[in-house]
Enzyme design. Structure first.
Site, PDB file in Angstrom:
ATOM      1  N   GLU A  84      11.616 -10.985  -2.105  1.00  0.00           N
ATOM      2  CA  GLU A  84      12.155  -9.612  -1.196  1.00  0.00           C
ATOM      3  C   GLU A  84      11.179  -9.475  -0.016  1.00  0.00           C
ATOM      4  O   GLU A  84      10.021  -9.253  -0.107  1.00  0.00           O
ATOM      5  CB  GLU A  84      11.914  -8.412  -2.040  1.00  0.00           C
ATOM      6  N   CYS A  95      16.702  -1.333  -0.255  1.00  0.00           N
ATOM      7  CA  CYS A  95      16.750  -2.013  -1.543  1.00  0.00           C
ATOM      8  C   CYS A  95      18.248  -2.470  -1.430  1.00  0.00           C
ATOM      9  O   CYS A  95      18.227  -3.890  -2.062  1.00  0.00           O
ATOM     10  CB  CYS A  95      16.818  -1.102  -2.636  1.00  0.00           C
ATOM     11  N   GLU A  99      13.903   1.726 -10.730  1.00  0.00           N
ATOM     12  CA  GLU A  99      15.069   1.093 -10.025  1.00  0.00           C
ATOM     13  C   GLU A  99      13.797   0.324  -9.007  1.00  0.00           C
ATOM     14  O   GLU A  99      13.136   0.852  -8.076  1.00  0.00           O
ATOM     15  CB  GLU A  99      15.537   2.083  -9.056  1.00  0.00           C
ATOM     16  N   LYS A 152       5.410  12.579  -6.988  1.00  0.00           N
ATOM     17  CA  LYS A 152       4.430  12.024  -6.226  1.00  0.00           C
ATOM     18  C   LYS A 152       5.151  11.132  -5.301  1.00  0.00           C
ATOM     19  O   LYS A 152       5.486  10.104  -5.481  1.00  0.00           O
ATOM     20  CB  LYS A 152       3.486  11.157  -7.040  1.00  0.00           C
TER      21      LYS A 152
END
Ligand code: NAD
Length: 513
Positions: free
Chosen positions: A417, A320, A286, A205
């Site tokens: 973040e 990331c 992750e 997906k």
């Protein structure tokens, strides 16, 4: 079989490559607005819940393509197809499985400029960022294929009792790969390729922001000869499709890359048991980062500031692995700030198809989130560059590269973040302070150290709590080394010797004659 080697990037300062990329863009742009299907059990399928558009973030007037919205029932049918295919795929010899990945890598090389062009259009990457993403996709195929052959030899074990032991790695079953939009080709491809080459089957997906990349991957696997049902592609709503797949008792593993919030949620719902529970689902996640670069007083400041600008503003900080905090020794702080601001000022913001150094961020939600952090930053630090939406020719999601100086380690912009073109600079006095500042977040993905002192390098690297530490460099990647985070940055590794271990079960057969 040749040895694994990293794919090199195209040099777009060479007019031949630049013009070829432009021509590929023209070709892809002539296909904008078409409708693309899902791919379930080897068949092209339309969604039961209508369609959704993929928009060009560089120019929101442009629709890249129209994609399918699957129903819950279709998501579960894709999982059924994956289980059906598993019964034969699991016994296909490793050489044959690896061979299909090698073939897929060749197809990617042939379609490289076209894949880049779709990515430039759909994700807003400039030419080099898109090419690096495609090259990493090829690397994943090549590396995991080589690894499948190594794993096929089994684990070395000792025979202590006059018996004979053979430990081999068997696949888990049918699982789900849920990928983010920021490496829409490499990560979506790698997250499917690793379990598949180990003998599992997958329902992928992709992110609703980059469904075209998902469709291209389905085409590549089909052409490479992957049997029906081994790779399935479903697109649609996060809850209707994503949550159906993560909560189904038929899902054996979840391979997730994305944000901390969604990763923790998936981990929680996947762990729920019922009277239909057949196994403990494996979840690989992750997740995000709040990566720090430590700059010592003996660092090459020119090289360090160039690296900081690339690490913080490459693909608009939407990696990331982006550096979002720079922790600088107070003796060289002013000089480092001056150099960083000067180099960041040289970045020009504009349409990714024209290869600007800084393109758009991915969507309006990202603009709103990043701009709200910039407003917070204005109270928490000293704004020295940017801080506004960028003026461009096109209606798009453009934000100026933004730098905040003199930020406290506990500030929200130094802890959370942001995932955009925003970086903070923080001064330190002692090495202890530098370590405390760098380590003091819930994340632990990547860190950097700039120093010319080897003893300092050893002292800092031993105590930085990050899965990857780069010394006097940034984002040097070789898939033979593991990439993944400590702490809340996740569980699992992309690349490295353990990567396929996550999708296999070591099984020992002990024979006594
Ligand atoms: P996201 O968490 O919003 O979405 C990731 C994927 O999860 C998408 O496909 C999304 O549609 C899906 N999703 C969302 N809600 C879901 C639900 N309830 N159930 C199932 N699926 C659901 O992340 P994003 O914005 O696409 O990507 C950016 C994030 O990914 C950043 O935090 C970045 O740091 C992280 N990231 C990490 C790595 C790494 O290797 N550690 C690599 C790339 C990106």
């Amino acid at each position: 079989m040749t040895e694994y080697k990293n794919e090199t990037y195209l040099d777009f300062s060479d007019p031949i490559h630049h013009n070829a990329q432009k021509a590929a863009l023209d070709n892809v742009r002539s296909k904008f607005g078409q409708t693309w299907p899902m791919y379930i059990d080897g068949k092209k399928v339309n969604g039961d819940h209508g369609t959704m558009d993929s928009i060009n973030p560089s120019n929101t007037n442009e629709i890249i393509g129209t994609f399918q919205m699957a129903s819950k029932d279709q998501a579960l049918k894709a999982l059924d197809a994956a289980w059906k295919a598993f019964e034969t795929w699991r016994y296909v010899p490793a050489e044959k499985r690896a061979g299909i990945l090698f073939k897929a890598a060749e197809i990617c090389r042939r379609r490289r400029l076209e894949i880049n062009a779709w990515m430039i259009s759909e994700a807003g990457k400039n030419y080099l960022e898109a090419d690096a993403d495609t090259a990493e996709g090829i690397d994943f195929l090549e590396y995991y294929a080589h690894e499948a052959l190594r794993y096929d030899k089994g684990m070395e074990v000792i025979d202590a009792w006059g018996d004979t032991n053979r430990t081999h790695y068997i696949p888990l079953g049918a699982g789900v790969s849920i990928s983010p939009w920021n490496f829409p080709f490499a990560i979506t491809l790698g997250m499917a390729a690793a379990p598949i080459v180990a003998g599992n089957t997958v329902v992928a997906k992709p992110s609703p922001d980059t469904p075209m990349m998902g469709w291209i991957i389905a085409e590549i696997f089909e052409e490479a000869g992957l049997p029906a049902g081994v790779f399935n592609l479903v697109t649609g709503d996060n809850l209707e499709v994503g949550e159906t797949l993560t909560t189904s008792p038929d899902t054996r593993f979840i391979n997730f890359t994305g944000s901390l919030g969604v990763g923790l949620h998936i981990n929680e719902v996947a762990a729920k048991t019922s009277d239909q529970t057949k196994w403990m689902k494996r979840v690989f996640a992750e997740l995000g980062g709040k990566n720090a670069i430590v700059v010592a007083d003996d660092a090459d400041l020119d090289a360090a500031s160039t690296a900081v600008v690339q690490a913080a503003f490459g693909f608009q900080g939407q990696k990331c692995s982006a550096a979002s905090r720079v922790v600088v020794c107070d003796k060289v702080y002013d000089k480092m700030l001056e150099l960083t601001v000067e180099k960041a000022k040289a970045l020009k913001v504009g349409d990714a198809k024209d290869n600007y150094s800084a393109g758009p961020v991915v969507n309006q939600k990202a603009v709103d989130k990043i701009m709200s952090y910039i407003e917070i930053g204005k109270k928490e630090g000293r704004l020295v560059l940017g801080g506004s939406l960028a003026e461009t020719e096109n209606p798009g999601f453009y934000i100026e590269p933004t730098i905040f100086a003199d930020v406290d380690g506990y500030a929200r912009i130094a802890q959370e973040e942001i995932f955009g073109p925003v970086v903070t600079l923080q001064p330190f006095d002692t090495e202890e302070e530098a370590l405390a500042m760098a380590n003091d977040t819930q994340y632990g993905l990547a860190a950097g150290v700039w120093t010319s002192n080897l003893n300092r390098t050893h002292r800092l690297c031993a105590r930085l709590k990050f899965g990857i530490v780069w010394v006097n460099c940034w984002l040097l990647r070789d898939l033979r080394t593991p990439f993944g985070g400590h702490k809340a940055s996740g569980v699992g590794r992309e690349g490295g010797w353990e990567a396929l271990r996550f999708f296999t079960e070591p099984t020992n057969v002990c024979v006594k004659l």
